[in-house]
Design a protein around this motif. Structure first.
Motif, PDB file in Angstrom:
ATOM      1  N   GLU A  37       0.828  -1.184   0.000  1.00 44.36           N
ATOM      2  CA  GLU A  37       0.000   0.000   0.000  1.00 44.36           C
ATOM      3  C   GLU A  37       0.872   1.247   0.000  1.00 44.36           C
ATOM      4  O   GLU A  37       2.078   1.173   0.198  1.00 44.36           O
ATOM      5  N   ARG A 209       4.486  -4.628   3.973  1.00 47.87           N
ATOM      6  CA  ARG A 209       3.461  -3.960   4.775  1.00 47.87           C
ATOM      7  C   ARG A 209       4.149  -3.301   5.955  1.00 47.87           C
ATOM      8  O   ARG A 209       4.890  -3.967   6.665  1.00 47.87           O
ATOM      9  N   ILE A 232      -2.654  -5.929   3.066  1.00 49.75           N
ATOM     10  CA  ILE A 232      -3.259  -5.083   4.104  1.00 49.75           C
ATOM     11  C   ILE A 232      -3.615  -5.868   5.350  1.00 49.75           C
ATOM     12  O   ILE A 232      -4.080  -5.309   6.328  1.00 49.75           O
ATOM     13  N   ASP A 427      -5.065   4.218   1.719  1.00 48.58           N
ATOM     14  CA  ASP A 427      -4.894   2.776   1.871  1.00 48.58           C
ATOM     15  C   ASP A 427      -6.229   2.055   1.681  1.00 48.58           C
ATOM     16  O   ASP A 427      -7.303   2.653   1.714  1.00 48.58           O
TER      17      ASP A 427
END
Lengths: 509, 365
Positions: A37, A209, A232, A427
């Motif tokens: 992201e 991440r 995520i 995000d």
């Protein structure tokens, strides 16, 4: 032997650990995706590889040799090239001159032009070296960037979000080129957050991440859902999209023609659209095709239009300013959050005042208590992560500030909401929350106009779709009947020309 | 190896400490200058930082000079917060003095003679209008022709000075003034009276104190003040919100012109009681430093106004008592502003000591 091997790379910035013991292994001729992201640390990692940022810890090996890349120039000497997301070309120079600028001085311009022709024909990157860059389409500009990178004969090519500005057809062409490059032995690092593309193109995928590697997978064996979980940590809840029940016409644009007021802007050409209560209309298009100008004319930031060209519930508002339109129920969320949607150094409490008048007392007195309470309520209702109503806008992450701004406008109970790039740089979790809020607003009877460069998002949200290209707006098509291919074609401006389409027409004039 | 590194958040503490650090550094450099000039540095510094506060009379003199500085700086703070770069407060102050002085002379000539100080408000009002007129010229040229307000306001200072010279050398010259370039002394009914007998400090100082409160309210509690600052901090956000940038330009310039004009009229009707070519000793320019050292905040401006006034008086004392050139005042003012701007780097950055190894690791972001 590995082409590139990173071992335990860490980089600490004052506020955030951008990379935390990241390791990455790239084979020769491999297209290797780096998925994550915004804010996951992809860009920092690429800058470390390209020598633009020094890591605090860790080692890097290139073709088996330990290296410390001191600068981008050193990276290019090693055989590493990078194509940035935002192009760095001079508008007034020709393609060849731009390429020439980035090379060492030993070659003549004619020689460079000849080599551009060679590289272009080998990889199907047709670029006319003699054309000034400002006449090129976005896809062509990207080809110039790629050709520039290829002229240094790279062994590793880094591409940062290369498809964010391309039409679907241009994306397909890019993929052909990239596969051909990889087949020739060049390794490619492909940075993206678009799951479909990664699955279609890449051989291997490293997922980041929060600055750490959370997975190393073969993307062809994964699903969007499984990749998304790695990226995520959870899957976003699917949107509940009920059929629309459009009501009366809320916003109507009729024959809006507007010359650009900046040298590199886009003139609007005879734009007409109708937006009804209780529906979401999407506007697709490659950026720079008049979206900015249309938004300004709708929001009231640009009041040069004929009064009759823009009508709000039948009333002519083409010459009314943003406050007058807001009073009649039209709210707007601009694409730039910091500096336009919010004043960076001011508190969230003060930023509510930009578009909301509830905290204004008599005689222009600011009721600071009411202002803080209002900001606190917005933070609570829209789950904004912030230090409180007194936190300055710039202290929030992009997604949280966007939630605050979208929340501020939704909370005003608009009758018409115009939103530009609702989830750009946000995000996945925040994006799905914002989309759900927009749908809820529609179901409550608001007319919503969404401008976005993300086709997926538009297909998910909208009831009808328009496409904007070179300042002209296509007729609308119900989403249920639209296909990505058709919209992609329309993004080249070819909705009335039939199928004889080429991507080159998607030029930003 | 010392290295500057961006802070995650601008430091609030450093924002307040920066003027103090700059002041301390100015004092250190000043002491070195005194040594270089062969003077006792302690005695030299005491001329600037102790003598001006030593006793009631010196203190009232400090406040007397601080008054125009504070008034001008308040207006300038509104301008700078609105991103309008008015550096011509000096000219607006001179026009205020001309308009106020003209009003005083006209009243006497037309036979309006009253009790002492009765017409002072009229004189001050004329001064405000004069200053607004001069700043309005800048606003007009900026608005209509997009002329840089920085250049226009600065150049209008010299026009204002020439206008004043013309008047006191020509039509307004005192016929009984032995050909000195000065107007007749104003009639007592137009004087801005001293607060106490035998004191030069006048009621304008009280007006300045009230103005500080009014400006604080305007900047931090009023809708109009908020709009101006949004325009200054983020012009695109102001356009998005629908705040007019033209209105902001005019408001900011008229406010600051009016304040400078008020200061000018106070100088003319207060301590001087006549016009000469030397109505102002650069108050309008010094006020720029006051505004920045005071962090464009009304309370800060009060403190900075007093400080800069001490430097002005200290310069005179240093000249008369220990024979230092008066130009030192200008040197100190310049040093203070320069060091302040340098220290302001520390608000958004911090200094880190780094070993040799990291020397080659200059990061590019």
């Amino acid at each position: 032997m590995l082409r590139l091997e990173l071992e335990n790379i860490s980089k600490q910035y004052p506020a955030v650990k951008a990379n935390d013991r990241v390791s990455l292994r790239v084979q020769p001729g491999e297209i290797h995706a780096v998925l994550g992201e915004n804010g996951a640390g992809k860009s920092t990692l690429m800058k470390i590889i390209y020598g633009a940022v020094r890591p605090d810890e860790g080692t890097m090996r290139f073709n088996g040799q330990p290296v410390q890349v001191a600068s981008p120039a050193a990276a290019r000497a090693l055989g590493i090239s990078m194509v940035y997301q935002h192009f760095s070309l001079f508008d007034t120079l020709t393609a060849a001159e731009n390429v020439w600028l980035g090379l060492d001085r030993s070659q003549s311009l004619a020689e460079v032009s000849r080599r551009i022709g060679e590289v272009a024909s080998v990889y199907g990157l047709d670029v006319d070296p003699q054309r000034p860059v400002h006449t090129l389409s976005v896809g062509e500009r990207q080809r110039v960037e790629i050709v520039r990178a290829l002229l240094t004969n790279p062994q590793l090519l880094i591409l940062d979000e290369p498809t964010s500005v391309l039409t679907p057809q241009a994306v397909d062409r890019l993929f052909v080129t990239l596969r051909q490059l990889a087949a020739g032995g060049c390794s490619i690092l492909y940075i993206s957050h678009k799951l479909d593309e990664i699955r279609a193109l890449c051989h291997h995928c490293t997922v980041l991440r929060g600055g750490r590697v959370t997975g190393e997978v073969d993307p062809t064996q994964e699903t969007n859902a499984s990749l998304s979980r790695l990226m995520i940590g959870a899957e976003p809840p699917p949107l509940q999209h009920r059929p629309a029940a459009p009501g009366e016409v809320a916003l109507e644009v009729r024959g809006l023609t507007l010359a650009s007021d900046t040298p590199f802007g886009t003139a609007l050409d005879d734009i007409s659209l109708q937006l009804r209560r209780g529906e979401i209309v999407g506007i697709a298009g490659v950026s720079g095709n008049g979206q900015q100008e249309l938004m300004a004319a709708l929001s009231g930031e640009d009041v040069r239009a004929d009064a009759d060209a823009v009508r709000l519930f039948g009333a002519p508002v083409g010459r009314a300013g943003p406050r007058a339109r807001r009073e009649q129920g039209l709210h707007f969320v601009p694409e730039e959050r910091l500096g336009r949607g919010a004043v960076p150094t001011m508190s969230l409490a003060h930023n509510t005042l930009l578009t909301r008048g509830e905290a204004l007392g008599r005689a222009g007195w600011l009721r600071t208590g009411a202002m803080r309470a209002q900001a606190a309520a917005l933070i609570e209702r829209f789950k904004v992560k912030a230090g409180g109503p007194q936190a300055p806008a710039r202290s929030l992450s992009g997604g949280n500030l966007q939630k605050f701004i979208v929340g501020r406008e939704i909370d005003a109970r608009p009758r018409v909401l115009v939103v530009s790039q609702p989830t750009w740089g946000v995000d996945v979790g925040a994006a799905s929350q914002i989309r759900a809020e927009l749908l809820a607003l529609r179901d409550a009877g608001c007319a919503v106009l969404v401008v976005s460069e993300e086709l997926e998002e538009l297909f998910e949200l909208s009831d009808r779709l328009h496409v904007i290209a070179r300042g002209r707006l296509s007729p609308s098509v119900p989403v249920a009947q639209a296909t990505v291919e058709q919209i992609g074609l329309w993004m080249s401006g070819l909705w009335d020309a039939g199928p004889a389409a080429t991507e080159t027409a998607a030029a930003a004039p | 190896m010392l290295r500057l590194e961006p802070r995650a958040q601008p430091s609030m503490a450093m924002s307040l400490a920066s003027p103090l650090i700059a002041l301390a550094l100015t004092a250190v450099i000043a002491a070195l200058l005194f040594v270089a000039l062969g003077k006792d540095p302690v005695r030299g510094l005491s001329m600037f930082f102790f003598e001006p506060l030593n006793g009631l009379r010196p203190v009232t003199e400090v406040l007397l000079k601080a008054t125009p500085l504070v008034l001008c700086a308040l207006g300038l703070a509104v301008c700078y917060r609105s991103n309008v770069w008015n550096i011509g407060a000096e000219g607006q102050l001179l026009l205020g003095a001309i308009a106020g002085g003209g009003m005083a002379l006209w009243l006497a000539e037309s036979g309006f003679i009253g009790p002492r100080g009765a017409y002072a408000p009229l004189v001050l009002a004329a001064g405000v209008l004069g200053g607004m007129l001069w700043a309005g010229l800048t606003a007009l040229l900026r608005d209509r022709f997009n002329a840089s307000e920085i250049l226009v306001s600065l150049m209008l200072v010299y026009v204002a000075q020439q206008l004043l010279n013309y008047l006191v050398f020509g039509p307004w010259k005192d016929p009984r003034g032995f050909n000195f370039p000065q107007t007749p002394t104003f009639d007592a009914s137009t004087w801005l009276l001293p607060i106490a007998r035998g004191m030069r400090l006048h009621w304008g100082a009280v007006v300045a104190l009230v103005a500080i409160v009014v400006f604080w309210i305007f900047l931090f509690r009023s809708w109009r003040g908020y709009q101006l600052q949004v325009g200054g901090l983020a012009p695109a956000a102001a356009r998005y919100a629908g705040f007019s940038s033209r209105q902001a330009l005019w408001t900011a310039l008229l406010i600051s012109g009016g304040m400078a004009g008020l200061a000018g009229a106070m100088e003319a009707a207060g301590p001087l009681r006549q016009l000469t070519p030397h109505v102002s000793t650069g108050y309008g320019f010094t006020a720029i430093i006051v505004a920045f050292v005071g962090r464009l905040h009304p309370l800060g401006i009060l403190l900075a106004g007093i400080l800069l006034s001490m430097l002005l008086i200290g310069g005179e004392l240093a000249q008369s008592r220990i024979g230092l050139p008066n130009a030192l005042t200008g040197v100190f003012q310049g040093l203070l502003l320069f060091l302040l701007l340098a220290c302001d780097t520390l608000i958004a950055h911090r200094v880190r000591w780094q070993g040799r190894r990291a020397l080659s690791g200059r990061t590019v972001q």
